[in-house]
Design an enzyme around this catalytic site. Sequence first.
Site, PDB file in Angstrom:
ATOM      1  N   MET A   1     -12.132   4.266   4.680  1.00  0.00           N
ATOM      2  CA  MET A   1     -11.127   4.758   5.634  1.00  0.00           C
ATOM      3  C   MET A   1     -11.627   4.563   7.068  1.00  0.00           C
ATOM      4  SD  MET A   1      -8.474   5.767   3.973  1.00  0.00           S
ATOM      5  CE  MET A   1      -7.591   6.404   5.408  1.00  0.00           C
TER       6      MET A   1
ATOM      7  N   MET B   1      -4.160  10.295  -2.019  1.00  0.00           N
ATOM      8  CA  MET B   1      -4.759  11.325  -1.149  1.00  0.00           C
ATOM      9  C   MET B   1      -4.374  12.685  -1.704  1.00  0.00           C
ATOM     10  SD  MET B   1      -4.150   9.416   2.461  1.00  0.00           S
ATOM     11  CE  MET B   1      -2.902   8.349   1.761  1.00  0.00           C
TER      12      MET B   1
ATOM     13  N   ASP C   1      -8.460   0.814   5.922  1.00  0.00           N
ATOM     14  CA  ASP C   1      -7.155   1.466   6.062  1.00  0.00           C
ATOM     15  C   ASP C   1      -7.210   2.426   7.244  1.00  0.00           C
ATOM     16  OD1 ASP C   1      -4.705   2.713   5.692  1.00  0.00           O
ATOM     17  OD2 ASP C   1      -5.293   3.761   3.842  1.00  0.00           O
TER      18      ASP C   1
ATOM     19  N   HIS D   1       0.861  -1.186   0.000  1.00  0.00           N
ATOM     20  CA  HIS D   1       0.000   0.000   0.000  1.00  0.00           C
ATOM     21  C   HIS D   1       0.897   1.236   0.000  1.00  0.00           C
ATOM     22  CE1 HIS D   1      -3.822   2.089   0.975  1.00  0.00           C
ATOM     23  NE2 HIS D   1      -3.098   2.859   1.778  1.00  0.00           N
TER      24      HIS D   1
HETATM   25  C1  DX5 Z   1      -3.372   7.142   6.487  1.00  0.00           C
HETATM   26  C2  DX5 Z   1      -2.926   6.207   5.420  1.00  0.00           C
HETATM   27  C3  DX5 Z   1      -2.701   4.839   5.888  1.00  0.00           C
HETATM   28  C4  DX5 Z   1      -1.643   4.671   6.951  1.00  0.00           C
HETATM   29  C5  DX5 Z   1      -2.169   3.653   7.905  1.00  0.00           C
HETATM   30  O1  DX5 Z   1      -3.800   8.324   5.904  1.00  0.00           O
HETATM   31  O2  DX5 Z   1      -3.873   6.148   4.388  1.00  0.00           O
HETATM   32  O3  DX5 Z   1      -2.463   3.944   4.807  1.00  0.00           O
HETATM   33  O4  DX5 Z   1      -0.397   4.243   6.468  1.00  0.00           O
HETATM   34  O5  DX5 Z   1      -1.312   3.559   8.974  1.00  0.00           O
HETATM   35  P1  DX5 Z   1      -1.690   2.718  10.275  1.00  0.00           P
HETATM   36  O6  DX5 Z   1      -1.868   1.304   9.850  1.00  0.00           O
HETATM   37  O7  DX5 Z   1      -0.497   2.914  11.155  1.00  0.00           O
HETATM   38  O8  DX5 Z   1      -2.941   3.308  10.851  1.00  0.00           O
HETATM   39 ZN    ZN Z   2      -3.616   4.580   2.891  1.00  0.00          ZN
END
Ligand code: DX5
Ligand code: ZN
Length: 247
Positions: free
Chosen positions: A169, A78, A203, A35
């Site tokens: 999300m 993003m 995620d 990812h």
């Molecule tokens: C956050 C990202 C995630 C992030 C998740 O905006 O989209 O992909 O890396 O990290 P963890 O698993 O530490 O919450």
């Molecule tokens: Zn992400």
Amino acid sequence: SPPAIIAPSILSADFAALGDAVDSVFNKWGSDWVHVDIMDGHFVPNLTFGAPVVTKIRSRVPKPSEPLGKRTFDCHMMIAEPHKWVTEFKNAGCDLYCFHYEAAISSTAADSPSATSDKKTSPKELIKYIHSKGMKAGIAIKPKTPVNVLWDILESPNADERPEMVLVMTVEPGFGGQSFMASELPKVTELRKRYPDMHIEVDGGLSEKTIDQAADAGANVIVAGSAVFGASDPGQVVKALRNAVDK
Ligand code: DX5
Ligand code: ZN
């Protein structure tokens, strides 16, 4: 649900050693996808990296031998104006281009000074465009976005306009290491009820502590950043996450 797909997020890796991180993700820890969080400091209040970095890390591992197979680069965009970066990320070796619904609906023709064929605004048009470039498409929704905005897209009579994956999300996008928002799981349940075979990704805040709730709701694509990269035995965490989904 489809089988588990575990996608460690390299947002939590050492950015000075991203190539080694991707090598470990696949060759040491046995993950399915990687990812890749692309942040533009505008759609989210943080910056990561762009296509030139993706090109370099992609060159460290072979492309998947089948669509969405092992070693898929799952690029979580993003960014504002996601239509503007499709070609660039295709050329960088991205396999799955997952844009945010919220960014797509706020892109207007006026955003593009050189309005060309790259100009795509609606989510359905954007998905079609991503497909035309030879990538799979994902659509992501932030916690404040209701899941019902997706029905029109997922029900499109034109298969080209339908995404291969929805990303729900489970934190506000922007940073790793935040707490899991169980409040988002009803979206996953609803999606899984309607689409038994679709890839549904979660995620944010996924770990051995939160995976059971996400798996029970029907998520099959599991992103984990800090839980994997912060572990003393990341391979064991990847395995535990997979077992929780496939049980
Ligand atoms: C956050 C990202 C995630 C992030 C998740 O905006 O989209 O992909 O890396 O990290 P963890 O698993 O530490 O919450
Ligand atoms: Zn992400």
